[in-house]
Design a protein around this motif. Sequence first.
Motif, mmCIF file in Angstrom:
data_model
loop_
_atom_site.group_PDB
_atom_site.id
_atom_site.type_symbol
_atom_site.label_atom_id
_atom_site.label_comp_id
_atom_site.label_asym_id
_atom_site.label_seq_id
_atom_site.Cartn_x
_atom_site.Cartn_y
_atom_site.Cartn_z
ATOM 1 N N GLY A 55 -4.680 -3.224 -0.169
ATOM 2 C CA GLY A 55 -3.882 -1.661 -0.052
ATOM 3 C C GLY A 55 -3.508 -1.257 -1.640
ATOM 4 N N CYS A 80 0.766 -1.030 0.129
ATOM 5 C CA CYS A 80 0.108 0.329 -0.223
ATOM 6 C C CYS A 80 0.970 1.283 0.004
ATOM 7 C CB CYS A 80 -1.304 -0.298 0.983
ATOM 8 S SG CYS A 80 -2.474 1.526 0.996
ATOM 9 N N ASN A 122 -0.588 4.086 0.599
ATOM 10 C CA ASN A 122 -0.970 5.350 1.888
ATOM 11 C C ASN A 122 -0.397 4.896 3.092
ATOM 12 O OD1 ASN A 122 -2.840 6.281 0.426
ATOM 13 N ND2 ASN A 122 -4.166 5.210 0.290
ATOM 14 N N ASP A 123 -0.457 5.981 4.339
ATOM 15 C CA ASP A 123 0.137 5.986 5.629
ATOM 16 C C ASP A 123 -1.437 5.677 6.449
ATOM 17 O OD1 ASP A 123 2.531 4.536 6.578
ATOM 18 O OD2 ASP A 123 3.424 6.416 6.824
ATOM 19 N N CYS A 124 -2.097 5.229 6.561
ATOM 20 C CA CYS A 124 -3.774 5.644 7.582
ATOM 21 C C CYS A 124 -2.899 4.953 9.015
ATOM 22 C CB CYS A 124 -4.496 4.716 7.143
ATOM 23 S SG CYS A 124 -5.116 5.337 5.524
ATOM 24 N N ILE A 140 -0.561 -1.831 7.295
ATOM 25 C CA ILE A 140 -0.111 -2.409 6.899
ATOM 26 C C ILE A 140 -0.142 -1.285 5.450
ATOM 27 C CG2 ILE A 140 -0.970 -4.811 6.113
ATOM 28 C CD1 ILE A 140 -3.415 -3.238 3.020
ATOM 29 N N ARG A 141 0.305 -0.410 6.314
ATOM 30 C CA ARG A 141 0.525 1.030 6.050
ATOM 31 C C ARG A 141 1.866 1.387 5.403
ATOM 32 N NH1 ARG A 141 2.891 4.064 10.784
ATOM 33 N NH2 ARG A 141 1.403 6.189 9.233
ATOM 34 N N CYS A 190 -3.863 1.495 10.221
ATOM 35 C CA CYS A 190 -3.017 0.032 9.644
ATOM 36 C C CYS A 190 -2.543 -0.494 9.696
ATOM 37 C CB CYS A 190 -4.231 0.405 8.084
ATOM 38 S SG CYS A 190 -4.217 -0.874 7.011
#
Length: 344
Positions: A108, A62, A64-66, A71-72, A69
């Motif tokens: 992701g 992924c 993204n970097d939520c 798996i960021r 989460c």
Amino acid sequence: MTELAEKLYNTGDLSDSELKALIETDNSETAELLRRYADETRQKSYGKKVFLRGLIEVSSYCRNDCLYCGIRRSNKEADRYRLSREEIMSCCENGYGLGFRTFVMQGGEDSFFTDDFMCSVISEIKEKYPDCAVTLSLGERSYDSYKRMKEAGADRYLLRHEAASEELYSKLHPAEMSLAHRKECLFQLRELGYQVGAGFMVGAPYQTTDHIIADLRFLQELRPQMIGIGPFVPHHNTPFAEESGGTLALTLRLLGILRLMFPKVLLPATTALGTIAPNGRELGLKTGCNVVMPNLSPVKVRKKYDLYDNKICTGEEAAECRGCLQRRIESAGYEVSAERGDCI
Ligand code: SAM
Ligand code: FES
């Protein structure tokens, strides 16, 4: 407080201050009444039917970097994988044999899954299984990408809005992500003719009742066909590792409230709900839920789609997950539907 549950059942809406009181009450009589009204309401529209969605977790990469989460992209310990086209098709073949009539491809935001790749996989699934719905949950993409995938045959798209309050959204996401863009994607998906799913986590860090009310108001504006909510569950390798998770009681109250506000919506009893309580999904079904999403991903990758700690259903074969959920649905007093399960 029971009069508020009754008013919501009769009118489908409450003022903000009434919603606040209902969301915050710990009165067990009110919780039971809400549950009973929610169950009656779902039975009026959908009877005892529960729809199954075969979940294929296509990638744990992924961009993204939520912050919540597992798996960021900043989680350097995450074990990354992506499924090949052949692996995805083999999940569908397996799932079709097990009676699934919806396949959900979730992952992701992985640039490997280009529009060309996705469109060709979607077309192949729709060609081989024309009686099945294809649902996508691949995060934020361009309008053109959503359009092409719709034209290739995708039917539905799940994109939780995560938090309808700017203030909370910005505490849960890095600065480069925006609520405005998330919402824009949802309205684009709706305009393109997808059946759309939005939603949020219950008990996310910093979340207050006012934030939840903003979520409910946003859902009233969007009018999605599906609403996904589940408890926030901390993941040990994220900035929220030490935060507490969402509770069963609040998640159930919100499921009941959502069912009464959106009588015909498709409402899943989520894996996260089953993770925080052994009978969480059964309780969800009894409180208005009418969808479950058994895992169809190959067993070898399941532990790698590690969104939060102690995630359930990561060791079983697809057939075991299917059987286990069928037993749970029946033990709660409902029946597995063999239909595609579109929103009525
Ligand atoms: N990338 C896609 C997206 O952004 O919609 C789909 C995958 S994302 C992992 C699916 C959902 O998992 C998110 O919408 C989020 O609400 C949920 N999720 C992520 N981390 C979680 C956590 N720690 N606890 C509970 N739910 C979580
Ligand atoms: Fe991308 Fe969770 S941060 S799927």
